[in-house]
Write an enzyme that holds these catalytic residues in place. Structure first.
Site, PDB file in Angstrom:
ATOM      1  N   VAL A  98     -23.595  -9.633   2.447  1.00 36.45           N
ATOM      2  CA  VAL A  98     -23.623 -10.311   1.139  1.00 36.45           C
ATOM      3  C   VAL A  98     -22.203 -10.567   0.635  1.00 36.45           C
ATOM      4  CG1 VAL A  98     -24.404 -10.173  -1.256  1.00 36.45           C
ATOM      5  CG2 VAL A  98     -25.835  -9.250   0.572  1.00 36.45           C
ATOM      6  N   TYR A 118     -19.300 -10.961   2.004  1.00 38.84           N
ATOM      7  CA  TYR A 118     -18.554 -12.031   2.677  1.00 38.84           C
ATOM      8  C   TYR A 118     -19.016 -13.406   2.163  1.00 38.84           C
ATOM      9  CZ  TYR A 118     -16.888 -15.067   6.436  1.00 38.84           C
ATOM     10  OH  TYR A 118     -16.281 -16.079   7.134  1.00 38.84           O
ATOM     11  N   GLY A 160     -16.863  -4.262  -0.574  1.00 34.61           N
ATOM     12  CA  GLY A 160     -17.817  -4.425   0.524  1.00 34.61           C
ATOM     13  C   GLY A 160     -17.950  -5.875   0.933  1.00 34.61           C
ATOM     14  N   LYS A 182     -39.765   1.163  -0.929  1.00 36.84           N
ATOM     15  CA  LYS A 182     -38.534   1.290  -0.144  1.00 36.84           C
ATOM     16  C   LYS A 182     -38.755   2.382   0.888  1.00 36.84           C
ATOM     17  CE  LYS A 182     -34.237  -0.395  -0.307  1.00 36.84           C
ATOM     18  NZ  LYS A 182     -33.788  -1.741  -0.640  1.00 36.84           N
ATOM     19  N   GLY A 192     -19.563  -7.162   3.625  1.00 32.87           N
ATOM     20  CA  GLY A 192     -20.561  -7.227   4.694  1.00 32.87           C
ATOM     21  C   GLY A 192     -21.383  -8.496   4.573  1.00 32.87           C
TER      22      GLY A 192
END
Ligand code: NAI
Length: 354
Positions: free
Chosen positions: A183, A185, A179, A80, A181
């Site tokens: 994902v 949505y 959230g 990451k 966003g």
């Protein structure tokens, strides 16, 4: 700032820091493991309160990526990267290109992709300086992972609902999403199509409005959405949302969402288990995106991709069953499975390789 004695350091193979005065880039790349292949994981840009916070995040996130790829049966290790800064104010072309140079300097040990605070356009800019990227809209680099991530989380919710209520459909169930966003949505849409009533919150008013108007999501307050009296709660924003205080306020019986590292500490997984809350390990249920990226690079058929993503449902069912039987947290069971795979002991009672 300590690295080797940091509480999140977990025998990481490599942790690299980069400072570029010209562009203002301050970034860290962590490679947790390359046992199964080159490490793959997104590049997060976030205005961390301190360098310690940034290091802590990249160490935890990269470890989660090792487990994610192992459980998903992918030939990838875990890595990451993080960029310290506010993506709305400090993201410039020069900064992204400097990040590309940094990624390139590791010679392919780390392959980057989108994450919170970065999108396809940013990865495209990084790709100007290095081929070690994935998550772009072409077969060479894979595509937007969010729809497949949402599908994996949806399948995870189905497995958890089947385990808890013996039901094959979500019809009549209530689910809240933190959230809405990329994902969140798409997850809301899948859930509503399957008959669930969905409550959602987003600190970005435009994202909430879109989900309310286009999908029929019922708006909830951001500080309450995790604590509504619903059947399932799906965190799809930032990590570390489950700690002693938030768990005490939880009223849902199932937690299944996309956000990485939802448990603040390992003990929080034990707490949820003791309260008989079904916690679906994030690194297992949010693997749809990386599975999709892998198959796009391989140019696999749609049915091969879907079959692979659907394994998330089967593996989670196994994890939840073992967690109940052994009276240990689902997180511990999933981690142990991943570690078996890393040690080459895969498939004892859970054959999951692609
Ligand atoms: P995103 O940035 O598109 O969406 C996150 C949404 O959460 C934004 O709309 C943001 O305004 C909202 N948000 C942030 N803090 C909030 C809070 N306290 N309360 C309510 N809303 C809040 O990110 P994306 O891509 O949807 O990812 C969501 C999570 O899933 C992240 O933790 C990410 O690391 C994880 N994930 C995403 C994958 C993907 O394919 N996009 C793959 C695997 C994990």
């Amino acid at each position: 700032m300590s690295v080797f004695s940091n509480s999140s350091f977990s025998e990481h193979e490599l942790v690299a820091f980069h400072n570029d005065n010209r562009s203002g880039l301050k970034a860290i790349i962590a490679v947790h493991s390359s046992t199964l292949g080159p490490s793959v994981g997104g590049c997060r840009m976030y205005p961390y309160a301190s360098e310690e916070d940034a290091l802590h995040d990249v160490l935890r996130l990269s470890r989660g990526m090792t487990y994610k790829s192992a459980l998903a049966g992918l030939p990838f290790g875990g890595g990451k990267s993080i960029i310290i800064g506010d993506p709305r104010k400090q993201k410039t072309r020069a900064l992204l290109e400097a990040m590309g140079d940094f990624v390139h300097s590791l010679g392919g040990r780390y392959i980057t992709a989108e994450d919170v605070g970065t999108g396809v356009a940013d990865i495209r800019a990084i790709a100007q300086r290095t081929p070690y990227v994935t998550g772009l809209e072409d077969t060479q680099h894979g595509g937007d992972p969010s729809p497949s991530t949402a599908l994996g989380v949806f399948l995870g919710i189905r497995a958890a609902v089947r385990h808890r209520y013996g039901k094959d459909s979500l019809n009549g169930l209530t689910i809240s999403i933190q959230g809405l966003g990329h994902v969140g949505y798409r997850l809301a849409r899948l859930l509503i199509e399957d008959g669930a009533t969905v409550y959602g919150a987003d600190i970005n008013a435009a994202n909430l409005e879109l989900a309310v108007e286009e999908l029929g999501v019922r708006p909830a307050a951001s500080d309450e959405v995790l604590f509504l009296p619903v059947d399932v709660v799906a965190p799809c924003a930032m990590g570390a949302v489950w700690n002693r205080r938030s768990i005490a306020k939880l009223r849902a019986g199932i937690i299944c969402g996309a956000a990485n590292n939802q448990l603040a500490t390992r003990e929080d997984g034990d707490r949820l288990s003791q309260l008989d809350v079904l916690y679906c390990p994030d690194f297992l249920v949010n693997a749809g995106g990386i599975i999709e990226a892998h198959h796009q690079r391989q140019d696999s058929s749609e049915s091969v991709r879907l079959t692979h993503i659907k394994r998330i449902e089967t593996i989670l069912a196994e994890v939840l069953k073992l967690s109940c039987e052994r009276q240990v947290s689902s997180e511990s069971v999933a981690e142990a499975m991943a570690e078996d795979i890393l040690r080459g002991k895969e498939g004892v009672n859970h054959s999951i390789a692609a």
